[in-house]
Design a protein around this motif. Structure first.
Motif, PDB file in Angstrom:
ATOM      1  N   ALA A  40       0.810  -1.208   0.000  1.00  0.00           N
ATOM      2  CA  ALA A  40       0.000   0.000   0.000  1.00  0.00           C
ATOM      3  C   ALA A  40       0.846   1.262   0.000  1.00  0.00           C
ATOM      4  O   ALA A  40       0.308   2.366   0.028  1.00  0.00           O
ATOM      5  N   ASP A  41       2.180   1.112  -0.056  1.00  0.00           N
ATOM      6  CA  ASP A  41       3.072   2.266  -0.019  1.00  0.00           C
ATOM      7  C   ASP A  41       4.317   1.917  -0.824  1.00  0.00           C
ATOM      8  O   ASP A  41       4.954   0.879  -0.571  1.00  0.00           O
ATOM      9  N   PRO A  42       4.695   2.750  -1.782  1.00  0.00           N
ATOM     10  CA  PRO A  42       5.893   2.428  -2.581  1.00  0.00           C
ATOM     11  C   PRO A  42       7.164   2.343  -1.754  1.00  0.00           C
ATOM     12  O   PRO A  42       8.118   1.669  -2.163  1.00  0.00           O
ATOM     13  N   ALA A  43       7.170   2.993  -0.590  1.00  0.00           N
ATOM     14  CA  ALA A  43       8.356   2.935   0.265  1.00  0.00           C
ATOM     15  C   ALA A  43       8.613   1.530   0.799  1.00  0.00           C
ATOM     16  O   ALA A  43       9.734   1.216   1.217  1.00  0.00           O
ATOM     17  N   GLU A  96      14.668  -6.454  -8.601  1.00  0.00           N
ATOM     18  CA  GLU A  96      14.762  -5.858  -9.925  1.00  0.00           C
ATOM     19  C   GLU A  96      13.594  -6.361 -10.759  1.00  0.00           C
ATOM     20  O   GLU A  96      13.398  -7.567 -10.909  1.00  0.00           O
ATOM     21  N   TYR A  97      12.801  -5.428 -11.282  1.00  0.00           N
ATOM     22  CA  TYR A  97      11.616  -5.800 -12.067  1.00  0.00           C
ATOM     23  C   TYR A  97      11.948  -5.769 -13.554  1.00  0.00           C
ATOM     24  O   TYR A  97      12.488  -4.776 -14.064  1.00  0.00           O
ATOM     25  N   GLU A  98      11.592  -6.844 -14.241  1.00  0.00           N
ATOM     26  CA  GLU A  98      11.701  -6.839 -15.699  1.00  0.00           C
ATOM     27  C   GLU A  98      10.589  -5.996 -16.317  1.00  0.00           C
ATOM     28  O   GLU A  98      10.818  -5.288 -17.299  1.00  0.00           O
ATOM     29  N   TYR A  99       9.390  -6.092 -15.737  1.00  0.00           N
ATOM     30  CA  TYR A  99       8.237  -5.371 -16.285  1.00  0.00           C
ATOM     31  C   TYR A  99       7.534  -4.597 -15.172  1.00  0.00           C
ATOM     32  O   TYR A  99       7.288  -5.132 -14.086  1.00  0.00           O
ATOM     33  N   ILE A 100       7.185  -3.351 -15.467  1.00  0.00           N
ATOM     34  CA  ILE A 100       6.315  -2.557 -14.606  1.00  0.00           C
ATOM     35  C   ILE A 100       5.056  -2.255 -15.400  1.00  0.00           C
ATOM     36  O   ILE A 100       5.127  -1.723 -16.514  1.00  0.00           O
ATOM     37  N   ILE A 101       3.924  -2.618 -14.837  1.00  0.00           N
ATOM     38  CA  ILE A 101       2.634  -2.476 -15.512  1.00  0.00           C
ATOM     39  C   ILE A 101       1.808  -1.457 -14.749  1.00  0.00           C
ATOM     40  O   ILE A 101       1.638  -1.568 -13.531  1.00  0.00           O
ATOM     41  N   VAL A 102       1.280  -0.485 -15.462  1.00  0.00           N
ATOM     42  CA  VAL A 102       0.569   0.635 -14.850  1.00  0.00           C
ATOM     43  C   VAL A 102      -0.922   0.480 -15.111  1.00  0.00           C
ATOM     44  O   VAL A 102      -1.392   0.615 -16.246  1.00  0.00           O
ATOM     45  N   GLY A 103      -1.683   0.178 -14.087  1.00  0.00           N
ATOM     46  CA  GLY A 103      -3.121   0.011 -14.220  1.00  0.00           C
ATOM     47  C   GLY A 103      -3.531  -1.443 -14.134  1.00  0.00           C
ATOM     48  O   GLY A 103      -2.991  -2.294 -14.850  1.00  0.00           O
ATOM     49  N   ALA A 104      -4.496  -1.748 -13.245  1.00  0.00           N
ATOM     50  CA  ALA A 104      -4.851  -3.140 -12.946  1.00  0.00           C
ATOM     51  C   ALA A 104      -6.224  -3.510 -13.466  1.00  0.00           C
ATOM     52  O   ALA A 104      -6.948  -4.266 -12.831  1.00  0.00           O
ATOM     53  N   GLY A 105      -6.625  -2.969 -14.618  1.00  0.00           N
ATOM     54  CA  GLY A 105      -7.885  -3.346 -15.236  1.00  0.00           C
ATOM     55  C   GLY A 105      -7.735  -4.585 -16.099  1.00  0.00           C
ATOM     56  O   GLY A 105      -6.784  -5.372 -15.938  1.00  0.00           O
ATOM     57  N   GLY A 144      11.547   3.387 -16.779  1.00  0.00           N
ATOM     58  CA  GLY A 144      11.132   3.589 -15.403  1.00  0.00           C
ATOM     59  C   GLY A 144       9.876   4.419 -15.305  1.00  0.00           C
ATOM     60  O   GLY A 144       9.378   4.960 -16.306  1.00  0.00           O
ATOM     61  N   VAL A 145       9.331   4.483 -14.107  1.00  0.00           N
ATOM     62  CA  VAL A 145       8.166   5.314 -13.826  1.00  0.00           C
ATOM     63  C   VAL A 145       8.434   6.121 -12.565  1.00  0.00           C
ATOM     64  O   VAL A 145       9.181   5.698 -11.681  1.00  0.00           O
ATOM     65  N   GLN A 146       7.810   7.264 -12.517  1.00  0.00           N
ATOM     66  CA  GLN A 146       7.797   8.053 -11.290  1.00  0.00           C
ATOM     67  C   GLN A 146       6.422   7.913 -10.665  1.00  0.00           C
ATOM     68  O   GLN A 146       5.408   8.001 -11.366  1.00  0.00           O
ATOM     69  N   VAL A 147       6.379   7.682  -9.363  1.00  0.00           N
ATOM     70  CA  VAL A 147       5.108   7.459  -8.686  1.00  0.00           C
ATOM     71  C   VAL A 147       5.018   8.324  -7.439  1.00  0.00           C
ATOM     72  O   VAL A 147       6.033   8.730  -6.856  1.00  0.00           O
ATOM     73  N   ALA A 148       3.781   8.596  -7.035  1.00  0.00           N
ATOM     74  CA  ALA A 148       3.507   9.318  -5.788  1.00  0.00           C
ATOM     75  C   ALA A 148       2.101   8.961  -5.346  1.00  0.00           C
ATOM     76  O   ALA A 148       1.259   8.547  -6.155  1.00  0.00           O
ATOM     77  N   LEU A 199       5.622 -11.701  -8.321  1.00  0.00           N
ATOM     78  CA  LEU A 199       4.602 -10.704  -8.655  1.00  0.00           C
ATOM     79  C   LEU A 199       4.330  -9.828  -7.443  1.00  0.00           C
ATOM     80  O   LEU A 199       3.904 -10.318  -6.391  1.00  0.00           O
ATOM     81  N   ASP A 200       4.570  -8.532  -7.590  1.00  0.00           N
ATOM     82  CA  ASP A 200       4.229  -7.555  -6.556  1.00  0.00           C
ATOM     83  C   ASP A 200       3.131  -6.642  -7.081  1.00  0.00           C
ATOM     84  O   ASP A 200       3.119  -6.283  -8.265  1.00  0.00           O
ATOM     85  N   VAL A 201       2.223  -6.274  -6.203  1.00  0.00           N
ATOM     86  CA  VAL A 201       1.127  -5.383  -6.551  1.00  0.00           C
ATOM     87  C   VAL A 201       1.171  -4.191  -5.604  1.00  0.00           C
ATOM     88  O   VAL A 201       1.217  -4.359  -4.373  1.00  0.00           O
ATOM     89  N   LEU A 202       1.158  -3.006  -6.172  1.00  0.00           N
ATOM     90  CA  LEU A 202       1.221  -1.765  -5.401  1.00  0.00           C
ATOM     91  C   LEU A 202      -0.055  -0.977  -5.636  1.00  0.00           C
ATOM     92  O   LEU A 202      -0.384  -0.650  -6.775  1.00  0.00           O
ATOM     93  N   VAL A 203      -0.801  -0.673  -4.554  1.00  0.00           N
ATOM     94  CA  VAL A 203      -2.062   0.056  -4.669  1.00  0.00           C
ATOM     95  C   VAL A 203      -1.909   1.471  -4.104  1.00  0.00           C
ATOM     96  O   VAL A 203      -0.889   1.826  -3.519  1.00  0.00           O
ATOM     97  N   ASN A 204      -2.946   2.281  -4.308  1.00  0.00           N
ATOM     98  CA  ASN A 204      -3.008   3.648  -3.777  1.00  0.00           C
ATOM     99  C   ASN A 204      -1.838   4.503  -4.255  1.00  0.00           C
ATOM    100  O   ASN A 204      -1.386   5.407  -3.552  1.00  0.00           O
ATOM    101  N   THR A 205      -1.363   4.228  -5.470  1.00  0.00           N
ATOM    102  CA  THR A 205      -0.161   4.901  -5.958  1.00  0.00           C
ATOM    103  C   THR A 205      -0.355   5.319  -7.413  1.00  0.00           C
ATOM    104  O   THR A 205      -0.671   4.488  -8.268  1.00  0.00           O
TER     105      THR A 205
END
Length: 608
Positions: A24-27, A34-43, A282-286, A255-261
């Motif tokens: 629930a927190d990127p920190a 090390e992630y091979e793929y970062i996927i933005v959006g969980a639809g 890469g991506v920038q998140v907040a 597989l990691d899932v990050l929410v509220n970000t």
């Protein structure tokens, strides 16, 4: 009525004890991973791709969702309660449109899912594969036969798990068992309980069969006709992208899932030496406009699956889009692509109300008006996933075309993909529904509603930046009913609704047009058009804002592999890539695109 949600902090804390893969927190993400793929959006795009790519235990995948977790939210789990999830909820982006010229200048509430599962967690769950002609047009436009109906149809079977309705009624003649998948992750079914209007809808296909033919299964590739709705409410519960593809595999260590970000931009690491194109790695998140920002890296690809509104917003905030527009909001252009954010297409919907003679035939309003009855049917669902709350909003659906000899074709080009693609749709509901947000259910009277939807529109809108801040909502203009064809098609559809209820089967059941629709003269072009302008709204199907095209097509954003043109390491997999809006509820189409895209990624294909 009961409280429909569990406290978010309590839910996330509870999950954190048992599922270390959900953060629930990127920190708190593993610092040594090390992630091979970062996927933005969980639809339906991102969840599918995250699940399929993480099947390889040597590949680490991070799935990022701007909204909260969906698990334990009663309104999401209970199919009937889908209408409670938007607008103005924690699971909705709560967007609005620009004033719509074609709708008397009205501003439209524009809901999109902001929760694990994306819009598949808040939609009304209709499952329609679209038409053979829609997919064959995708193949033609892209130059890739792999997007044709015959090539994609096996993916639908891979996705689907056709389950029996919870009332165990005989479904013979309601669905073609042989054309569906039976072991896929997404549960689909036909109506879980009967509605009072069901025999009359079917009866019309017998009384007026020339105009309203019966279609046993509209997911065959030829949807034209009236038939039973298939929905993602198998076994009495919503089947979302999360419940189908993500939650069952959260135990995977890769597989990691990050929410509220929120992903605020994709980050370039320089230029590719060979092609001299920017590399995005890469991506920038907040988590808010005032919180700490984090940069996250991917060694292979960034995949945007944020949907037809948020994906073009992220692209433009990252410097990929129309250079003049980006400059106007202070964003440096890295890739000048005027097509980003353009070609927004959506389906305008108008709800048309009719009176019914007896209260027992107005099922939905009876529940809405009686809190005791509401609690009783909810208790029935909680006890065994049974009863009306196990159902979606409409047991039948219709797909129809404007006749070939209609005079409109003397002056207008047909925007549909071909003869298997409808121009308009019917949805049937046993109760009062209005497309104007905030319209209350009348305190008296009994109703059914037949919604008319233009599903092959010629109107084209846009998504643009309102500022250079990722936390300012984009400017959304779906341009509803902005062309003469779309206005004509909606007029035709509303009049067709009137003819539908003229069948003899409705005698003694329907008392006539009702509520505000009672005063609309269906014989008057002016009256019908005025009704449409005053009532039309979205049916929540935005597409096309990062459209797919051929390898050398300058009017597209992604190539047939769904890679962003003019970049390296960046791909889009969601409804924004559809070059034309499907004449269907598009969630099934997006699932299929995502399944094939995952295979393309795994194979390393380079079509262009």
């Amino acid at each position: 009525m009961r409280l429909l949600t569990i406290g978010l902090l309590e839910l996330v804390a509870g999950l954190g004890l048992t599922r270390a893969a959900l953060f629930a927190d990127p920190a708190n993400l593993p610092s040594d991973r090390e992630y091979e793929y970062i996927i933005v959006g969980a639809g339906p795009g991102g969840s599918v791709v995250a699940s399929r790519l993480s099947e390889d235990p040597d590949i680490n995948v991070l799935l990022i969702e701007a909204g909260p977790n969906d698990e334990g939210v009663l309104g999401i789990e209970v199919p009937y309660l889908g209408y409670t999830l938007q607008p103005d909820t924690a699971y909705d982006w709560n967007y609005t449109t620009t004033p719509q010229t074609g709708l008397d200048g009205r501003v439209i509430v524009y809901s999109r899912g902001r929760v694990l599962g994306g819009s598949s967690s808040i939609n009304l769950m209709v499952w329609t594969r679209s038409s053979r002609d829609d997919f064959d047009r995708y193949a033609s436009v892209s130059g890739d036969d792999g997007w044709s109906w015959n090539a994609v149809e096996p993916y639908f079977r891979k996705i689907e798990h056709l389950v029996p309705p919870v009332d165990h009624h005989n479904t013979s003649g309601q669905v073609d068992f042989d054309i569906h998948g039976h072991i896929g992750p997404v549960n689909i079914t036909v109506a879980n309980v009967p509605f009072p209007i069901d025999p009359h809808v079917y009866g019309t296909t017998q009384d007026l069969s020339d105009e309203f033919p019966y279609n046993e299964d509209m997911n065959s590739g030829d949807p034209i006709g009236i038939g039973w709705t298939q929905g993602t409410y198998g076994n009495g519960m919503r089947s979302s992208a999360t419940s189908s593809y993500v939650r069952p595999v959260l135990t995977r260590p890769n597989l990691d899932v990050l929410v509220n970000t929120t992903v605020t931009e994709v980050i370039t690491t320089g230029e590719d030496v060979e092609g001299h194109v920017p590399v995005f790695a890469g991506v920038q998140v907040a988590q808010s406009s005032t919180s700490t920002s984090f940069a996250l890296r991917a060694t292979k690809e960034i995949i945007l699956s944020a949907g037809a509104i948020n994906t073009p917003q992220i692209l433009m905030l990252s410097g990929i889009g129309p250079s003049l527009h980006l400059a106007s909001v202070g964003v440096e252009t890295l890739v000048d692509n005027p097509t980003v954010g353009q070609h927004l297409a959506d389906h305008p919907r108008v709800s048309n109300q009719f009176g019914v003679a007896t209260g027992e035939d107005d099922l939905y309003d009876a529940i809405a008006r009686n809190s005791t009855l509401f609690d009783e049917v909810l208790a029935e669902w909680e006890a065994g996933k049974q009863g009306v709350m196990a159902n979606g909003g409409s047991n039948h659906i219709g797909w129809l075309r404007i006749p070939e000899d209609d005079p409109v074709w003397l002056t207008e080009e047909d925007p549909s993909a071909g003869p298997t693609s409808p121009h308009y749709e019917f949805l049937f509901r046993p109760g009062f529904t209005s497309t104007v947000t905030g319209t209350p259910v009348p305190s008296t009277g009994y109703f059914i509603t037949i919604s008319a939807v233009v599903v092959s529109p010629s109107s084209s809108g846009s998504v643009t930046l309102s500022s250079g801040s990722p936390f300012d909502f984009p400017t959304i203009d779906p341009a509803f009913l902005s062309t003469s064809f779309d206005a004509y098609a909606m007029r035709t559809a509303i009049r067709s609704v009137g003819r539908f209820v003229s069948a003899s089967t409705w005698d003694g059941f329907i008392t006539g047009q009702a509520a505000s629709f009672a005063s609309v003269d269906l014989d008057s072009d002016e009256a019908v058009d005025a009704w449409a302008r005053s009532q039309a709204s979205t049916i929540w199907h935005p597409t096309g804002t990062a459209r797919m095209g051929g390898c050398i097509d300058n009017d597209s954003v992604v190539d047939p592999d769904l890679r962003v043109k003019g970049t390296k390491g960046l791909r889009v997999i969601d409804a924004s890539v559809l070059p034309f809006i499907p004449a269907a509820h598009p969630q099934a189409v997006v699932y299929a695109f995502a399944e094939r895209a995952a295979d393309l990624i795994k194979s390393g294909r380079q079509f262009c």
